[in-house]
Design a protein around this motif. Structure first.
Motif, PDB file in Angstrom:
ATOM      1  N   ASN A  72      31.215  78.339 -60.910  1.00 42.31           N
ATOM      2  CA  ASN A  72      32.454  77.097 -60.188  1.00 42.31           C
ATOM      3  C   ASN A  72      32.209  76.920 -58.415  1.00 42.31           C
ATOM      4  N   GLU A  73      30.784  77.428 -58.655  1.00 42.03           N
ATOM      5  CA  GLU A  73      30.288  76.987 -56.636  1.00 42.03           C
ATOM      6  C   GLU A  73      29.083  76.630 -56.580  1.00 42.03           C
ATOM      7  N   ASN A  74      28.549  76.925 -54.905  1.00 36.14           N
ATOM      8  CA  ASN A  74      27.050  75.948 -55.109  1.00 36.14           C
ATOM      9  C   ASN A  74      25.428  77.483 -55.834  1.00 36.14           C
ATOM     10  N   ASN A 134      20.645  59.697 -60.560  1.00 35.04           N
ATOM     11  CA  ASN A 134      21.201  61.084 -60.408  1.00 35.04           C
ATOM     12  C   ASN A 134      19.809  61.813 -61.145  1.00 35.04           C
ATOM     13  N   LEU A 135      19.855  62.500 -59.832  1.00 39.91           N
ATOM     14  CA  LEU A 135      18.694  63.920 -59.576  1.00 39.91           C
ATOM     15  C   LEU A 135      18.146  64.999 -60.007  1.00 39.91           C
ATOM     16  N   VAL A 136      19.828  65.725 -60.717  1.00 36.84           N
ATOM     17  CA  VAL A 136      20.215  66.354 -62.347  1.00 36.84           C
ATOM     18  C   VAL A 136      19.204  65.997 -62.999  1.00 36.84           C
ATOM     19  N   SER A 176      25.181  72.159 -67.142  1.00 38.94           N
ATOM     20  CA  SER A 176      24.956  70.947 -66.376  1.00 38.94           C
ATOM     21  C   SER A 176      25.436  71.150 -65.400  1.00 38.94           C
ATOM     22  N   VAL A 177      24.940  70.424 -65.046  1.00 37.33           N
ATOM     23  CA  VAL A 177      24.853  70.822 -62.822  1.00 37.33           C
ATOM     24  C   VAL A 177      25.209  69.667 -62.369  1.00 37.33           C
ATOM     25  N   ASP A 178      26.919  70.018 -61.266  1.00 33.52           N
ATOM     26  CA  ASP A 178      27.230  68.729 -60.837  1.00 33.52           C
ATOM     27  C   ASP A 178      28.598  68.982 -59.562  1.00 33.52           C
ATOM     28  N   VAL A 197      27.260  74.367 -64.594  1.00 35.89           N
ATOM     29  CA  VAL A 197      27.818  74.694 -63.445  1.00 35.89           C
ATOM     30  C   VAL A 197      28.343  73.566 -62.126  1.00 35.89           C
ATOM     31  N   ALA A 198      29.389  74.115 -61.318  1.00 40.64           N
ATOM     32  CA  ALA A 198      30.125  72.666 -61.189  1.00 40.64           C
ATOM     33  C   ALA A 198      30.286  73.074 -60.172  1.00 40.64           C
ATOM     34  N   THR A 199      30.480  72.955 -58.981  1.00 35.09           N
ATOM     35  CA  THR A 199      30.562  72.573 -57.712  1.00 35.09           C
ATOM     36  C   THR A 199      31.461  71.737 -56.909  1.00 35.09           C
ATOM     37  N   PRO A 230      25.034  70.932 -51.482  1.00 35.81           N
ATOM     38  CA  PRO A 230      25.020  69.236 -52.131  1.00 35.81           C
ATOM     39  C   PRO A 230      25.109  68.483 -52.418  1.00 35.81           C
ATOM     40  N   GLY A 231      24.070  67.642 -52.841  1.00 39.77           N
ATOM     41  CA  GLY A 231      24.146  66.193 -52.916  1.00 39.77           C
ATOM     42  C   GLY A 231      22.826  65.853 -52.840  1.00 39.77           C
ATOM     43  N   GLY A 232      22.130  64.357 -53.895  1.00 41.83           N
ATOM     44  CA  GLY A 232      21.668  64.019 -53.715  1.00 41.83           C
ATOM     45  C   GLY A 232      20.432  63.908 -52.890  1.00 41.83           C
ATOM     46  N   LEU A 233      21.604  63.098 -51.477  1.00 48.44           N
ATOM     47  CA  LEU A 233      20.690  61.941 -50.453  1.00 48.44           C
ATOM     48  C   LEU A 233      19.920  63.697 -49.624  1.00 48.44           C
ATOM     49  N   VAL A 234      20.592  64.763 -49.465  1.00 51.24           N
ATOM     50  CA  VAL A 234      20.555  66.228 -48.622  1.00 51.24           C
ATOM     51  C   VAL A 234      18.438  66.338 -49.918  1.00 51.24           C
ATOM     52  N   THR A 241      32.891  60.912 -60.597  1.00 50.90           N
ATOM     53  CA  THR A 241      31.530  59.918 -61.292  1.00 50.90           C
ATOM     54  C   THR A 241      30.957  60.196 -62.376  1.00 50.90           C
ATOM     55  N   LYS A 242      31.003  62.061 -62.375  1.00 46.25           N
ATOM     56  CA  LYS A 242      29.795  62.766 -63.270  1.00 46.25           C
ATOM     57  C   LYS A 242      29.921  62.727 -64.870  1.00 46.25           C
ATOM     58  N   GLY A 243      31.792  61.925 -65.310  1.00 47.99           N
ATOM     59  CA  GLY A 243      32.475  62.121 -65.954  1.00 47.99           C
ATOM     60  C   GLY A 243      31.957  63.175 -67.361  1.00 47.99           C
ATOM     61  N   GLU A 263       7.694  71.206 -56.282  1.00 44.42           N
ATOM     62  CA  GLU A 263       8.970  72.662 -55.308  1.00 44.42           C
ATOM     63  C   GLU A 263       9.647  72.699 -56.349  1.00 44.42           C
ATOM     64  N   TYR A 264       9.754  71.801 -57.037  1.00 42.95           N
ATOM     65  CA  TYR A 264      10.894  72.615 -58.759  1.00 42.95           C
ATOM     66  C   TYR A 264      10.688  73.360 -59.307  1.00 42.95           C
ATOM     67  N   GLU A 265       8.718  72.378 -59.669  1.00 41.35           N
ATOM     68  CA  GLU A 265       8.015  73.552 -60.399  1.00 41.35           C
ATOM     69  C   GLU A 265       7.782  74.406 -60.510  1.00 41.35           C
ATOM     70  N   LEU A 296      18.207  79.598 -58.647  1.00 43.08           N
ATOM     71  CA  LEU A 296      18.568  80.566 -59.134  1.00 43.08           C
ATOM     72  C   LEU A 296      18.869  79.009 -60.150  1.00 43.08           C
ATOM     73  N   LEU A 297      19.135  77.884 -60.125  1.00 44.42           N
ATOM     74  CA  LEU A 297      19.196  76.237 -60.604  1.00 44.42           C
ATOM     75  C   LEU A 297      17.885  76.015 -61.139  1.00 44.42           C
ATOM     76  N   ALA A 298      16.706  76.357 -61.079  1.00 42.81           N
ATOM     77  CA  ALA A 298      15.490  75.706 -61.609  1.00 42.81           C
ATOM     78  C   ALA A 298      14.861  76.714 -62.718  1.00 42.81           C
ATOM     79  N   LYS A 312      16.336  64.599 -63.373  1.00 43.48           N
ATOM     80  CA  LYS A 312      14.831  64.333 -62.620  1.00 43.48           C
ATOM     81  C   LYS A 312      14.792  66.164 -62.161  1.00 43.48           C
ATOM     82  N   GLU A 313      15.360  66.481 -61.840  1.00 42.35           N
ATOM     83  CA  GLU A 313      15.147  68.191 -61.683  1.00 42.35           C
ATOM     84  C   GLU A 313      14.868  69.538 -62.880  1.00 42.35           C
ATOM     85  N   PHE A 314      15.338  68.857 -63.863  1.00 43.79           N
ATOM     86  CA  PHE A 314      16.082  69.342 -65.745  1.00 43.79           C
ATOM     87  C   PHE A 314      14.441  69.272 -65.684  1.00 43.79           C
TER      88      PHE A 314
HETATM   89  P1  ADP Z   1      25.517  63.340 -56.078  1.00 44.45           P
HETATM   90  O1  ADP Z   1      24.219  62.099 -55.033  1.00 44.45           O
HETATM   91  O2  ADP Z   1      26.793  61.872 -56.645  1.00 44.45           O
HETATM   92  O3  ADP Z   1      25.363  64.402 -56.008  1.00 44.45           O
HETATM   93  P2  ADP Z   1      22.764  62.568 -57.493  1.00 44.45           P
HETATM   94  O4  ADP Z   1      22.510  64.176 -59.508  1.00 44.45           O
HETATM   95  O5  ADP Z   1      21.954  62.519 -57.467  1.00 44.45           O
HETATM   96  O6  ADP Z   1      24.005  62.958 -57.563  1.00 44.45           O
HETATM   97  O7  ADP Z   1      22.433  64.478 -56.480  1.00 44.45           O
HETATM   98  C1  ADP Z   1      22.774  66.306 -57.271  1.00 44.45           C
HETATM   99  C2  ADP Z   1      21.739  67.378 -56.235  1.00 44.45           C
HETATM  100  O8  ADP Z   1      22.862  68.119 -55.219  1.00 44.45           O
HETATM  101  C3  ADP Z   1      20.510  67.625 -57.189  1.00 44.45           C
HETATM  102  O9  ADP Z   1      19.211  67.998 -56.302  1.00 44.45           O
HETATM  103  C4  ADP Z   1      21.381  69.141 -57.418  1.00 44.45           C
HETATM  104  O10 ADP Z   1      20.874  70.195 -57.887  1.00 44.45           O
HETATM  105  C5  ADP Z   1      22.421  68.932 -56.544  1.00 44.45           C
HETATM  106  N1  ADP Z   1      23.995  70.462 -56.938  1.00 44.45           N
HETATM  107  C6  ADP Z   1      24.950  69.917 -57.780  1.00 44.45           C
HETATM  108  N2  ADP Z   1      25.243  70.824 -58.060  1.00 44.45           N
HETATM  109  C7  ADP Z   1      25.236  71.570 -57.768  1.00 44.45           C
HETATM  110  C8  ADP Z   1      25.831  73.298 -57.339  1.00 44.45           C
HETATM  111  N3  ADP Z   1      26.623  73.586 -58.219  1.00 44.45           N
HETATM  112  N4  ADP Z   1      24.916  73.993 -56.527  1.00 44.45           N
HETATM  113  C9  ADP Z   1      23.620  73.611 -56.892  1.00 44.45           C
HETATM  114  N5  ADP Z   1      23.128  72.440 -55.871  1.00 44.45           N
HETATM  115  C10 ADP Z   1      24.217  71.174 -56.733  1.00 44.45           C
END
Ligand code: ADP
Ligand code: F6P
Length: 502
Positions: A372-374, A400-402, A295-297, A331-333, A37-41, A302-304, A264-266, A379-381, A404-406
């Motif tokens: 509490n997992e990835n 913060n890509l979350v 919420s998803v992170d 949703v918090a991984t 997980p993470g914005g970069l990938v 840093t995410k508050g 893709e998200y849509e 499912l996120l969509a 935009k995904e929302f």
């Molecule tokens: P950061 O790069 O700091 O992690 P971003 O909000 O830019 O923050 O990107 C987070 C990315 O990781 C998003 O694409 C989000 O969908 C994904 N992500 C975050 N938490 C989860 C999770 N619990 N399961 C799957 N993907 C997640």
């Protein structure tokens, strides 16, 4: 869809990041593949699938060596390969010093201006330098291969793990065009100065090895230029043209807000399986006119996250009429769990959620559903699509890509985005309810306002945000960067051609 391939016709893209796009791990059913997980990938995998380059990254999975060849190379995505991954191996000491140490205990907190988490150790810095040298060698070897094939290399470095690589490549890959995207905020001079002076100067000079250096916002670009103007005496800084010249070399600084693969998200959110899941989620957590928050992170300071939990607690305490009428899916991984502040935060999240649920829950209602997992993207969509509000409460966040995904998944346009004003997304997108996560009363009031927002206003705001997002997708971001890099590359070869023969 922008035509990205035309910028790379006779060029080879060599991308470098710490985190790899596909990790092989030993799981219950043998070797499994997962996407970290993470914005970069999330942002770069779709772009690499279009550009067919080579991605150099740390091979971090327990089964990574078994799934690559002797040079650490393999084709990905595993089920439909379109590009190559070159894995570089790190040992325990590298991981401690470079990744957990200098990158994530020094640069990460400084760039997010959360200096209470800043830890500097000389041995971490030494290891960071050493690992940067090794990655620079791997990139230089890929650039040479491209050149041997008759193609000029365009090296694209990502993030704060590799502040020194661009400068290291100058002698080893002199013909490569080198640029770097900085995915996190860049701090103002007073904060960066908390690094020891020689380290601070090396980081700035390392970044000035780039031909083009890219940030999400004007503010981060300005902060970088201010740091250079204050601390690099031989640098000529042109704030207006956003250029820095040191001797013969010029670095152009650009602003390119990152985005997501909106279509893709849509389409994930629109799949029949998602529609069925949305119906299930609503029936279970928000039947009738009840509401659902999400919420998803990654669990990161840093995410508050504690601030968000405090705001929710205050809301249910001050507005008892919202109990049983508003449920929250959290949703918090876990992330970077080997670092003490992250481990402590994971424990705090679990115990605070349990305490809030014990305080307000009833036999028929759990206020916060903690996942509490990835979670997989489909499912996120569905979760994003099902929600009435999404809370993004970062204390500081590059983009913060979350958020935009929302927006991309809000097919019915019922949802309200409650967004921290300290995210890059808040500087770019209009239409969210902006909050300051440090102000718990204001945050709770923002949630209350979102929950009470009339249907028509929600629809108008969300439609407006969706229109903005449609014009600024990950492919628009990629095109803007590649077109700028390409024109600088062309300019550079014209200048070289003009130079008198020695
Ligand atoms: P950061 O790069 O700091 O992690 P971003 O909000 O830019 O923050 O990107 C987070 C990315 O990781 C998003 O694409 C989000 O969908 C994904 N992500 C975050 N938490 C989860 C999770 N619990 N399961 C799957 N993907 C997640
Ligand atoms: O987007 C910022 C970032 O640090 C990325 O570089 C990284 O991939 C992501 O957050 C997740 O962090 P990590 O790679 O340390 O798990």
């Amino acid at each position: 869809m922008p035509d990205i391939a035309r910028y790379l016709e006779d060029r080879a893209l060599v991308l470098l990041s710490n985190r790899e796009p596909y990790e092989h791990v030993h799981g219950k059913n043998g070797i499994e593949v997962r996407q970290p997980p993470g914005g970069l990938v999330s942002a770069l995998d779709p772009t690499m699938q279009r550009t067919h380059g080579i991605w150099v990254a740390w091979g971090s999975g327990s089964a990574d060596r078994e799934t690559a060849d002797e040079q650490g190379r393999l084709r990905v995505p595993p089920d439909d390969p379109t590009y190559s991954l070159h894995r570089v191996w790190l040992d325990e000491e590298d991981i401690d010093g470079y990744y957990l140490g200098f990158a994530n205990s020094a640069l990460w907190p400084l760039c997010h201006m959360l200096i209470q988490h800043f830890r500097f150790r000389a041995e971490h810095w030494t290891r960071y330098q050493n690992v940067n040298e090794r990655f620079a060698d791997a990139v230089a070897s890929e650039a040479m291969r491209a050149q041997a094939d008759g193609r000029q290399a365009m090296v694209w470095i990502h993030d704060y793990h590799f502040a020194l690589v661009a400068d290291l490549l100058r002698p080893t890959a002199p013909d490569a065009f080198v640029h770097q995207f900085w995915h996190i905020p860049f701090p103002p001079p007073d904060i960066l100065h908390l690094l020891p002076t020689d380290v601070h100067d090396a980081v700035l000079r390392g970044l000035l090895g780039n031909d083009l250096l890219e940030f999400h916002t004007e503010r981060y670009a300005f902060n970088f230029l201010s740091c250079v103007a204050e601390s690099v005496p031989d640098a000529l800084v042109d704030l207006e043209r956003r250029q820095v010249t040191c001797g013969e070399h010029t670095t152009t600084v650009g602003v390119f807000p990152i985005s997501i693969d909106v279509d893709e998200y849509e389409s994930l959110a629109l799949r029949p399986a998602s529609s069925a899941r949305v119906a299930e989620l609503r029936a279970r957590y928000a039947p009738g006119d009840r509401q659902l928050g999400v919420s998803v992170d990654r669990i990161d300071y840093t995410k508050g996250i504690p601030e968000r939990l405090s705001a929710l607690e205050l809301l249910w305490s001050e507005s008892p009429e919202l109990r049983e009428r508003f449920t929250f899916i959290f949703v918090a991984t876990p992330s970077r769990s080997d670092l003490a502040p992250y481990k402590a935060l994971e424990e705090e999240v679990i115990s605070t959620v349990a305490a809030i649920n014990a305080r307000f829950g009833t036999p028929d209602w759990v206020p916060i559903v903690l996942v509490n997992e990835n979670v997989n993207a489909e499912l996120l969509a569905s979760i994003y699509r099902a929600a009435d509000i999404c809370l993004v409460s970062s204390l500081q966040d590059g983009m913060n890509l979350v958020a935009k995904e929302f927006i991309a998944c809000q097919i019915e346009e019922r949802g309200v985005l409650v967004l921290s004003r300290f995210t890059g997304a808040a500087e770019e997108i209009d239409g969210a309810v902006l909050i300051n996560p440090f102000n718990v009363d204001g945050f709770a009031a923002g949630i209350r306002h979102a929950l009470a927002m009339p249907r028509e206003e929600r629809r108008r705001r969300m439609a407006d945000m969706r229109a903005q997002l449609a014009k600024s997708t990950i492919f628009d971001w990629l095109e803007a960067i590649l077109s700028e890099a390409s024109s600088l590359m062309n300019e550079r070869s014209v200048q070289r051609w003009k130079e008198p023969a020695r």
